[in-house]
Design a protein around this motif. Structure first.
Motif, mmCIF file in Angstrom:
data_model
loop_
_atom_site.group_PDB
_atom_site.id
_atom_site.type_symbol
_atom_site.label_atom_id
_atom_site.label_comp_id
_atom_site.label_asym_id
_atom_site.label_seq_id
_atom_site.Cartn_x
_atom_site.Cartn_y
_atom_site.Cartn_z
ATOM 1 N N MET A 113 -28.337 -46.083 71.536
ATOM 2 C CA MET A 113 -27.142 -45.829 70.747
ATOM 3 C C MET A 113 -25.915 -46.139 71.603
ATOM 4 O O MET A 113 -25.904 -45.932 72.804
ATOM 5 C CB MET A 113 -27.111 -44.376 70.282
ATOM 6 C CG MET A 113 -25.824 -43.984 69.617
ATOM 7 S SD MET A 113 -25.898 -42.372 68.848
ATOM 8 C CE MET A 113 -24.829 -42.687 67.465
ATOM 9 N N SER A 114 -24.870 -46.580 70.945
ATOM 10 C CA SER A 114 -23.596 -46.859 71.592
ATOM 11 C C SER A 114 -22.899 -45.560 71.985
ATOM 12 O O SER A 114 -23.172 -44.501 71.419
ATOM 13 C CB SER A 114 -22.714 -47.633 70.611
ATOM 14 O OG SER A 114 -21.401 -47.736 71.090
ATOM 15 N N ARG A 115 -21.983 -45.641 72.924
ATOM 16 C CA ARG A 115 -21.177 -44.473 73.295
ATOM 17 C C ARG A 115 -20.046 -44.249 72.296
ATOM 18 O O ARG A 115 -19.440 -43.192 72.271
ATOM 19 C CB ARG A 115 -20.573 -44.656 74.689
ATOM 20 C CG ARG A 115 -21.592 -44.721 75.785
ATOM 21 C CD ARG A 115 -20.960 -44.824 77.181
ATOM 22 N NE ARG A 115 -19.928 -45.833 77.271
ATOM 23 C CZ ARG A 115 -18.687 -45.612 77.734
ATOM 24 N NH1 ARG A 115 -18.328 -44.416 78.139
ATOM 25 N NH2 ARG A 115 -17.805 -46.585 77.795
ATOM 26 N N ALA A 116 -19.749 -45.243 71.445
ATOM 27 C CA ALA A 116 -18.651 -45.151 70.480
ATOM 28 C C ALA A 116 -19.177 -44.746 69.105
ATOM 29 O O ALA A 116 -20.201 -45.245 68.651
ATOM 30 C CB ALA A 116 -17.936 -46.489 70.377
ATOM 31 N N ALA A 140 -19.814 -32.318 74.924
ATOM 32 C CA ALA A 140 -19.858 -33.781 74.891
ATOM 33 C C ALA A 140 -18.538 -34.308 75.446
ATOM 34 O O ALA A 140 -17.487 -34.134 74.826
ATOM 35 C CB ALA A 140 -20.075 -34.267 73.462
ATOM 36 N N ALA A 141 -18.588 -34.939 76.614
ATOM 37 C CA ALA A 141 -17.381 -35.413 77.291
ATOM 38 C C ALA A 141 -16.854 -36.690 76.636
ATOM 39 O O ALA A 141 -17.596 -37.659 76.453
ATOM 40 C CB ALA A 141 -17.682 -35.662 78.759
ATOM 41 N N ILE A 142 -15.578 -36.685 76.303
ATOM 42 C CA ILE A 142 -14.916 -37.819 75.647
ATOM 43 C C ILE A 142 -14.269 -38.714 76.693
ATOM 44 O O ILE A 142 -13.564 -38.239 77.583
ATOM 45 C CB ILE A 142 -13.858 -37.319 74.646
ATOM 46 C CG1 ILE A 142 -14.533 -36.555 73.507
ATOM 47 C CG2 ILE A 142 -13.018 -38.463 74.120
ATOM 48 C CD1 ILE A 142 -13.569 -35.868 72.556
ATOM 49 N N SER A 143 -14.500 -40.013 76.538
ATOM 50 C CA SER A 143 -13.868 -41.003 77.406
ATOM 51 C C SER A 143 -12.570 -41.513 76.786
ATOM 52 O O SER A 143 -11.563 -41.662 77.470
ATOM 53 C CB SER A 143 -14.833 -42.177 77.637
ATOM 54 O OG SER A 143 -14.206 -43.208 78.345
ATOM 55 N N ARG A 201 -12.124 -42.729 65.869
ATOM 56 C CA ARG A 201 -13.055 -43.466 66.721
ATOM 57 C C ARG A 201 -13.071 -42.730 68.048
ATOM 58 O O ARG A 201 -12.028 -42.490 68.656
ATOM 59 C CB ARG A 201 -12.602 -44.899 66.926
ATOM 60 C CG ARG A 201 -13.489 -45.670 67.892
ATOM 61 C CD ARG A 201 -12.988 -47.103 68.049
ATOM 62 N NE ARG A 201 -13.724 -47.832 69.044
ATOM 63 C CZ ARG A 201 -14.912 -48.387 68.873
ATOM 64 N NH1 ARG A 201 -15.516 -48.266 67.689
ATOM 65 N NH2 ARG A 201 -15.514 -49.038 69.841
ATOM 66 N N VAL A 202 -14.254 -42.370 68.500
ATOM 67 C CA VAL A 202 -14.384 -41.643 69.758
ATOM 68 C C VAL A 202 -15.431 -42.339 70.626
ATOM 69 O O VAL A 202 -16.471 -42.779 70.133
ATOM 70 C CB VAL A 202 -14.726 -40.148 69.517
ATOM 71 C CG1 VAL A 202 -16.017 -39.972 68.761
ATOM 72 C CG2 VAL A 202 -14.773 -39.380 70.809
ATOM 73 N N VAL A 203 -15.116 -42.467 71.907
ATOM 74 C CA VAL A 203 -16.044 -43.032 72.880
ATOM 75 C C VAL A 203 -16.402 -41.909 73.849
ATOM 76 O O VAL A 203 -15.512 -41.293 74.442
ATOM 77 C CB VAL A 203 -15.422 -44.221 73.645
ATOM 78 C CG1 VAL A 203 -16.428 -44.784 74.645
ATOM 79 C CG2 VAL A 203 -14.955 -45.297 72.683
ATOM 80 N N ALA A 215 -24.240 -42.092 76.128
ATOM 81 C CA ALA A 215 -24.844 -42.278 74.807
ATOM 82 C C ALA A 215 -25.514 -41.003 74.291
ATOM 83 O O ALA A 215 -25.576 -40.792 73.079
ATOM 84 C CB ALA A 215 -25.845 -43.431 74.843
ATOM 85 N N ASP A 216 -26.017 -40.160 75.180
ATOM 86 C CA ASP A 216 -26.655 -38.916 74.734
ATOM 87 C C ASP A 216 -25.647 -38.012 74.025
ATOM 88 O O ASP A 216 -25.955 -37.425 72.982
ATOM 89 C CB ASP A 216 -27.280 -38.173 75.921
ATOM 90 C CG ASP A 216 -28.488 -38.895 76.486
ATOM 91 O OD1 ASP A 216 -29.104 -39.712 75.764
ATOM 92 O OD2 ASP A 216 -28.817 -38.648 77.660
ATOM 93 N N ASP A 217 -24.439 -37.898 74.591
ATOM 94 C CA ASP A 217 -23.391 -37.094 73.938
ATOM 95 C C ASP A 217 -23.023 -37.686 72.584
ATOM 96 O O ASP A 217 -22.842 -36.962 71.610
ATOM 97 C CB ASP A 217 -22.147 -37.002 74.821
ATOM 98 C CG ASP A 217 -22.349 -36.105 76.034
ATOM 99 O OD1 ASP A 217 -23.342 -35.349 76.070
ATOM 100 O OD2 ASP A 217 -21.496 -36.158 76.946
ATOM 101 N N ALA A 218 -22.928 -39.010 72.522
ATOM 102 C CA ALA A 218 -22.616 -39.674 71.250
ATOM 103 C C ALA A 218 -23.682 -39.379 70.203
ATOM 104 O O ALA A 218 -23.367 -39.112 69.039
ATOM 105 C CB ALA A 218 -22.477 -41.181 71.464
ATOM 106 N N ALA A 219 -24.936 -39.395 70.610
ATOM 107 C CA ALA A 219 -26.045 -39.129 69.685
ATOM 108 C C ALA A 219 -25.994 -37.695 69.160
ATOM 109 O O ALA A 219 -26.226 -37.453 67.973
ATOM 110 C CB ALA A 219 -27.376 -39.406 70.365
#
Length: 73
Positions: A1-4, A23-26, A37-39, A43-47
């Motif tokens: 999965m993407s980080r975005a 979940a840490a946001i970049s 839109r969040v990055v 990828a684990d946090d994004a999932a």
């Protein structure tokens, strides 16, 4: 999965829910006319956040606004 991930929620809602799940946001930006839109840092946090938002994850094309740097909590 993407980080975005593109989510049908406000920036504030995404920041709060991400904090609840550690979940840490970049990077984060509002979408036009609605959504965020969040990055994430990984990828684990994004999932995790994508699973929580479920059907509110936007999968089609989105219109991004001009990027500007913003500090998050």
């Amino acid at each position: 999965m993407s980080r975005a991930v593109n989510i049908d929620a406000t920036v504030d809602e995404v920041v709060a829910l991400s904090a609840e799940h550690n979940a840490a946001i970049s990077a984060i930006e509002p979408l036009h006319p609605q959504g965020t839109r969040v990055v994430f840092m990984n990828a684990d946090d994004a999932a995790v956040v994508a699973r929580v938002y479920g059907a509110r994850v936007l999968t089609g094309p989105v219109t991004r606004s001009a990027w500007r740097q913003q500090r998050v909590g």
